[in-house]
Design a protein around this motif. Sequence first.
Motif, PDB file in Angstrom:
ATOM      1  N   ASN A 245      -3.014   9.017   4.405  1.00  0.00           N
ATOM      2  CA  ASN A 245      -3.861   8.980   5.594  1.00  0.00           C
ATOM      3  C   ASN A 245      -5.332   9.000   5.176  1.00  0.00           C
ATOM      4  O   ASN A 245      -6.015  10.020   5.260  1.00  0.00           O
ATOM      5  CB  ASN A 245      -3.532  10.168   6.502  1.00  0.00           C
ATOM      6  N   ASN A 246      -5.808   7.846   4.705  1.00  0.00           N
ATOM      7  CA  ASN A 246      -7.175   7.706   4.208  1.00  0.00           C
ATOM      8  C   ASN A 246      -7.706   6.357   4.692  1.00  0.00           C
ATOM      9  O   ASN A 246      -7.192   5.311   4.308  1.00  0.00           O
ATOM     10  CB  ASN A 246      -7.183   7.789   2.679  1.00  0.00           C
ATOM     11  N   LYS A 247      -8.713   6.353   5.556  1.00  0.00           N
ATOM     12  CA  LYS A 247      -9.182   5.116   6.175  1.00  0.00           C
ATOM     13  C   LYS A 247      -9.732   4.126   5.166  1.00  0.00           C
ATOM     14  O   LYS A 247      -9.498   2.918   5.274  1.00  0.00           O
ATOM     15  CB  LYS A 247     -10.246   5.438   7.233  1.00  0.00           C
ATOM     16  N   GLN A 248     -10.487   4.599   4.176  1.00  0.00           N
ATOM     17  CA  GLN A 248     -11.089   3.697   3.195  1.00  0.00           C
ATOM     18  C   GLN A 248     -10.084   3.221   2.148  1.00  0.00           C
ATOM     19  O   GLN A 248     -10.111   2.069   1.740  1.00  0.00           O
ATOM     20  CB  GLN A 248     -12.270   4.385   2.502  1.00  0.00           C
ATOM     21  N   SER A 253      -2.400   2.083  -5.762  1.00  0.00           N
ATOM     22  CA  SER A 253      -1.710   1.095  -6.594  1.00  0.00           C
ATOM     23  C   SER A 253      -0.967   1.713  -7.769  1.00  0.00           C
ATOM     24  O   SER A 253      -0.406   0.992  -8.596  1.00  0.00           O
ATOM     25  CB  SER A 253      -2.720   0.066  -7.119  1.00  0.00           C
ATOM     26  N   GLY A 254      -0.943   3.041  -7.848  1.00  0.00           N
ATOM     27  CA  GLY A 254      -0.316   3.699  -8.995  1.00  0.00           C
ATOM     28  C   GLY A 254       1.193   3.709  -8.971  1.00  0.00           C
ATOM     29  O   GLY A 254       1.832   4.146  -9.938  1.00  0.00           O
ATOM     30  N   PHE A 255       1.811   3.212  -7.881  1.00  0.00           N
ATOM     31  CA  PHE A 255       3.274   3.153  -7.772  1.00  0.00           C
ATOM     32  C   PHE A 255       3.635   1.944  -6.908  1.00  0.00           C
ATOM     33  O   PHE A 255       3.354   1.926  -5.718  1.00  0.00           O
ATOM     34  CB  PHE A 255       3.809   4.439  -7.135  1.00  0.00           C
ATOM     35  N   PHE A 311      -0.367   4.711   9.010  1.00  0.00           N
ATOM     36  CA  PHE A 311      -0.744   5.408   7.781  1.00  0.00           C
ATOM     37  C   PHE A 311      -0.859   6.916   7.993  1.00  0.00           C
ATOM     38  O   PHE A 311      -0.919   7.677   7.019  1.00  0.00           O
ATOM     39  CB  PHE A 311      -2.063   4.867   7.228  1.00  0.00           C
ATOM     40  N   SER A 312      -0.930   7.356   9.231  1.00  0.00           N
ATOM     41  CA  SER A 312      -0.987   8.788   9.508  1.00  0.00           C
ATOM     42  C   SER A 312       0.412   9.405   9.572  1.00  0.00           C
ATOM     43  O   SER A 312       0.557  10.613   9.721  1.00  0.00           O
ATOM     44  CB  SER A 312      -1.722   9.046  10.827  1.00  0.00           C
ATOM     45  N   SER A 313       1.424   8.578   9.434  1.00  0.00           N
ATOM     46  CA  SER A 313       2.809   9.059   9.452  1.00  0.00           C
ATOM     47  C   SER A 313       3.168   9.711   8.119  1.00  0.00           C
ATOM     48  O   SER A 313       2.509   9.479   7.098  1.00  0.00           O
ATOM     49  CB  SER A 313       3.754   7.888   9.734  1.00  0.00           C
ATOM     50  N   HIS A 314       4.197  10.524   8.135  1.00  0.00           N
ATOM     51  CA  HIS A 314       4.679  11.144   6.898  1.00  0.00           C
ATOM     52  C   HIS A 314       6.040  10.571   6.475  1.00  0.00           C
ATOM     53  O   HIS A 314       6.628  11.048   5.512  1.00  0.00           O
ATOM     54  CB  HIS A 314       4.800  12.665   7.081  1.00  0.00           C
ATOM     55  N   GLU A 315       6.501   9.571   7.214  1.00  0.00           N
ATOM     56  CA  GLU A 315       7.820   9.007   6.954  1.00  0.00           C
ATOM     57  C   GLU A 315       7.707   7.580   6.435  1.00  0.00           C
ATOM     58  O   GLU A 315       6.777   6.851   6.783  1.00  0.00           O
ATOM     59  CB  GLU A 315       8.661   9.018   8.239  1.00  0.00           C
ATOM     60  N   PRO A 316       8.656   7.143   5.582  1.00  0.00           N
ATOM     61  CA  PRO A 316       8.667   5.755   5.122  1.00  0.00           C
ATOM     62  C   PRO A 316       8.809   4.788   6.296  1.00  0.00           C
ATOM     63  O   PRO A 316       9.444   5.111   7.296  1.00  0.00           O
ATOM     64  CB  PRO A 316       9.899   5.697   4.211  1.00  0.00           C
ATOM     65  N   PHE A 317       8.212   3.610   6.175  1.00  0.00           N
ATOM     66  CA  PHE A 317       8.376   2.582   7.198  1.00  0.00           C
ATOM     67  C   PHE A 317       8.350   1.200   6.545  1.00  0.00           C
ATOM     68  O   PHE A 317       7.850   1.033   5.438  1.00  0.00           O
ATOM     69  CB  PHE A 317       7.314   2.700   8.295  1.00  0.00           C
ATOM     70  N   LEU A 318       8.897   0.224   7.253  1.00  0.00           N
ATOM     71  CA  LEU A 318       9.061  -1.129   6.725  1.00  0.00           C
ATOM     72  C   LEU A 318       8.217  -2.097   7.541  1.00  0.00           C
ATOM     73  O   LEU A 318       8.183  -2.022   8.765  1.00  0.00           O
ATOM     74  CB  LEU A 318      10.535  -1.523   6.786  1.00  0.00           C
ATOM     75  N   GLU A 319       7.521  -3.023   6.860  1.00  0.00           N
ATOM     76  CA  GLU A 319       6.712  -4.031   7.542  1.00  0.00           C
ATOM     77  C   GLU A 319       6.866  -5.379   6.837  1.00  0.00           C
ATOM     78  O   GLU A 319       7.011  -5.426   5.617  1.00  0.00           O
ATOM     79  CB  GLU A 319       5.225  -3.636   7.539  1.00  0.00           C
ATOM     80  N   ASP A 320       6.799  -6.449   7.624  1.00  0.00           N
ATOM     81  CA  ASP A 320       6.779  -7.797   7.056  1.00  0.00           C
ATOM     82  C   ASP A 320       5.327  -8.206   6.871  1.00  0.00           C
ATOM     83  O   ASP A 320       4.563  -8.318   7.831  1.00  0.00           O
ATOM     84  CB  ASP A 320       7.493  -8.777   7.989  1.00  0.00           C
ATOM     85  N   VAL A 326       7.837  -5.227   2.976  1.00  0.00           N
ATOM     86  CA  VAL A 326       7.196  -4.151   2.212  1.00  0.00           C
ATOM     87  C   VAL A 326       7.628  -2.796   2.759  1.00  0.00           C
ATOM     88  O   VAL A 326       7.501  -2.526   3.956  1.00  0.00           O
ATOM     89  CB  VAL A 326       5.661  -4.271   2.271  1.00  0.00           C
ATOM     90  N   LEU A 327       8.151  -1.959   1.873  1.00  0.00           N
ATOM     91  CA  LEU A 327       8.499  -0.588   2.217  1.00  0.00           C
ATOM     92  C   LEU A 327       7.309   0.304   1.875  1.00  0.00           C
ATOM     93  O   LEU A 327       6.819   0.292   0.748  1.00  0.00           O
ATOM     94  CB  LEU A 327       9.727  -0.138   1.423  1.00  0.00           C
ATOM     95  N   PHE A 328       6.839   1.060   2.858  1.00  0.00           N
ATOM     96  CA  PHE A 328       5.716   1.976   2.640  1.00  0.00           C
ATOM     97  C   PHE A 328       6.265   3.395   2.480  1.00  0.00           C
ATOM     98  O   PHE A 328       6.933   3.912   3.377  1.00  0.00           O
ATOM     99  CB  PHE A 328       4.736   1.894   3.801  1.00  0.00           C
ATOM    100  N   LEU A 329       5.972   3.987   1.336  1.00  0.00           N
ATOM    101  CA  LEU A 329       6.462   5.324   1.006  1.00  0.00           C
ATOM    102  C   LEU A 329       5.293   6.313   1.002  1.00  0.00           C
ATOM    103  O   LEU A 329       4.211   5.985   0.508  1.00  0.00           O
ATOM    104  CB  LEU A 329       7.125   5.318  -0.371  1.00  0.00           C
ATOM    105  N   PRO A 330       5.483   7.524   1.514  1.00  0.00           N
ATOM    106  CA  PRO A 330       4.378   8.493   1.566  1.00  0.00           C
ATOM    107  C   PRO A 330       3.952   8.967   0.180  1.00  0.00           C
ATOM    108  O   PRO A 330       4.796   9.342  -0.650  1.00  0.00           O
ATOM    109  CB  PRO A 330       4.949   9.642   2.396  1.00  0.00           C
ATOM    110  N   CYS A 331       2.649   8.974  -0.064  1.00  0.00           N
ATOM    111  CA  CYS A 331       2.110   9.451  -1.347  1.00  0.00           C
ATOM    112  C   CYS A 331       2.518  10.897  -1.616  1.00  0.00           C
ATOM    113  O   CYS A 331       2.714  11.282  -2.776  1.00  0.00           O
ATOM    114  CB  CYS A 331       0.582   9.351  -1.351  1.00  0.00           C
TER     115      CYS A 331
END
Length: 397
Positions: A245-248, A253-255, A311-320, A326-331
């Motif tokens: 959850n970071n606007k900028q 890219s580390g994972f 991006f403010s979520s804490h759960e994984p989500f999927l987007e095309d 693309v699977l988005f995983l929480p840092c």
Amino acid sequence: MVFLLRQGFLGMRVCFGWRKFIIFVTLVFFLTHFLSVLELHQNPKIKDPHQKKNKKFGHLVFVPAAGEGLPNRLQCKGMKALNKTHISASSNISNGGDGIAFVTVFTVYKSSVDARASETTVVGKVSYNKVERSMAILNTFISFIQLMMPESKTIILTDPASGLPLTRNRVTVYPIQGDYSRDKLMLQRIRSYIDFLGEKLVESRKPGQKISHYIFTDSDIAVVGDVGHIFSKYENFHMALTFRNNKQQPLNSGFIAVRGTPDGISRAKVFLEEVLKVYSTKYMKASRMLGDQLAIASVVKSHASFDEKTFSSHEPFLEDIGGTSVLFLPCEVYNWTPPEGAGQFHGMPLDVKVVHFKGSRKRLMLESWNFLNSSSSHDLSDMLCLVLSSGRTKYDF
């Protein structure tokens, strides 16, 4: 009457005298201050007494562990874990030939180019020069992987001219031509990923070729849980990124995980080629660092259907994203950073899988591995208490 006038004149003389004195003192103060500032600018070696000292420590500095009393967070008493992280042994997902390969970009800079290469750093009882220190980080990176996921492989993408001195089991040094200079290393990293995926795409299309999934990471991470499960738990993604959850800088890219099927490799390669294009045209001023993260975020946000609020979520989500799933995983689970400055002060999740020792935290990475191996009574949760209780100062890396 005469007496009163005389007293009045005397009062005025006293008043004017005090005013002259105050003006004189004020002029002396400002003149002294001006000369001091002038001397400071003319002689930069003179230290400004008001300047904050940014002292670096050659040892860990401990404070109470963050997250005390919070649910689903690691609780510590000193270096002892009061509860345990949800750490599982490697699931060894190689059923049917599937496997995991960690991929990182690493190069060694020659001492003749780097004037600071002869500087030494002591960690524990070992003294390192700059090259040895970098190699120690790389070896620790490999050691954590082999401890947590012993069936996985590690691939080091490197400059063919670097002559990387590394010989370890299940580790492959993979030379790829390019510009690995410090100012272009992050840009070269994306290029190396693309070239590597291009070669693996050709291999994946050969009859009978076994599937190997790829996880591209920085070399300053510690794998503290089995991350291979994402390929079986989330079946419909081509590649995975980690978000915060970071606007900028919402994406790190580390994972980056890539499914090892021909379609997965192809789609991930196309996505990274778009990132490289954006990087090269918009973010070359940030080519030494952050440019890749800004470019990845730009590619993701450019799609009208994408909602940044996720991006403010804490759960994984999927987007095309442009045809790439693309699977988005929480840092906080897959790319957790020890607290330092703007770090995560809400503690460490019990299901953390990856710890990222960014910047000056690299000393902490070596210290953590040494702690884990210093006693048979120390387990991984205790080591994570060491990580959680430190890192809030500047070290010498």
